[in-house]
Design a protein around this motif. Structure first.
Motif, PDB file in Angstrom:
ATOM      1  N   MET A 244       0.798  -1.057  -0.023  1.00  0.00           N
ATOM      2  CA  MET A 244      -0.073   0.036   0.075  1.00  0.00           C
ATOM      3  C   MET A 244       0.709   1.216   0.027  1.00  0.00           C
ATOM      4  O   MET A 244       1.777   1.279   0.751  1.00  0.00           O
ATOM      5  N   GLU A 245       0.397   2.251  -0.702  1.00  0.00           N
ATOM      6  CA  GLU A 245       0.972   3.590  -0.742  1.00  0.00           C
ATOM      7  C   GLU A 245       1.261   4.328   0.623  1.00  0.00           C
ATOM      8  O   GLU A 245       0.124   4.287   1.316  1.00  0.00           O
TER       9      GLU A 245
ATOM     10  N   GLU B 243      -1.715  10.379   4.814  1.00  0.00           N
ATOM     11  CA  GLU B 243      -0.676   9.378   5.215  1.00  0.00           C
ATOM     12  C   GLU B 243      -1.239   8.239   5.990  1.00  0.00           C
ATOM     13  O   GLU B 243      -2.139   8.168   6.456  1.00  0.00           O
ATOM     14  N   LEU B 244      -0.690   7.070   5.520  1.00  0.00           N
ATOM     15  CA  LEU B 244      -1.067   5.585   5.867  1.00  0.00           C
ATOM     16  C   LEU B 244      -0.601   5.367   7.449  1.00  0.00           C
ATOM     17  O   LEU B 244       0.685   5.446   7.828  1.00  0.00           O
ATOM     18  N   GLN B 245      -1.545   5.354   8.168  1.00  0.00           N
ATOM     19  CA  GLN B 245      -1.197   5.009   9.748  1.00  0.00           C
ATOM     20  C   GLN B 245      -1.924   3.807  10.144  1.00  0.00           C
ATOM     21  O   GLN B 245      -3.219   3.781  10.244  1.00  0.00           O
ATOM     22  N   GLY B 246      -1.195   2.796  10.278  1.00  0.00           N
ATOM     23  CA  GLY B 246      -1.839   1.137  10.495  1.00  0.00           C
ATOM     24  C   GLY B 246      -2.673   0.884   9.173  1.00  0.00           C
ATOM     25  O   GLY B 246      -2.093   0.801   8.205  1.00  0.00           O
ATOM     26  N   ASN B 247      -3.730   0.742   9.382  1.00  0.00           N
ATOM     27  CA  ASN B 247      -5.041   0.404   8.363  1.00  0.00           C
ATOM     28  C   ASN B 247      -5.517   1.586   7.856  1.00  0.00           C
ATOM     29  O   ASN B 247      -6.461   1.391   7.049  1.00  0.00           O
TER      30      ASN B 247
END
Length: 54
Positions: free
Chosen positions: A1-2, A15-19
């Motif tokens: 995942m990006e 921004e990806l934080q965990g899921n």
């Protein structure tokens, strides 16, 4: 995942934080304001006597 994604509909980066993707937000820099002698005395009073309010 990006790690980062851009949403064109609202113009925000995420921004990806965990899921989850959370928006990358920044607060504007605040200017430091001089509160004067009476403001300093009131702040000291609150620190010494009314810690719950502070």
């Amino acid at each position: 995942m990006e790690k980062y994604k851009y949403n064109e509909s609202n113009g925000l980066w995420y921004e990806l934080q965990g899921n989850y993707y959370l928006p990358c937000l920044k607060l504007p820099e605040e200017e430091q304001v001089h509160i004067g002698i009476w403001g300093q005395r009131h702040l000291n009073y609150l620190r010494e006597n009314k810690r719950v309010l502070l």
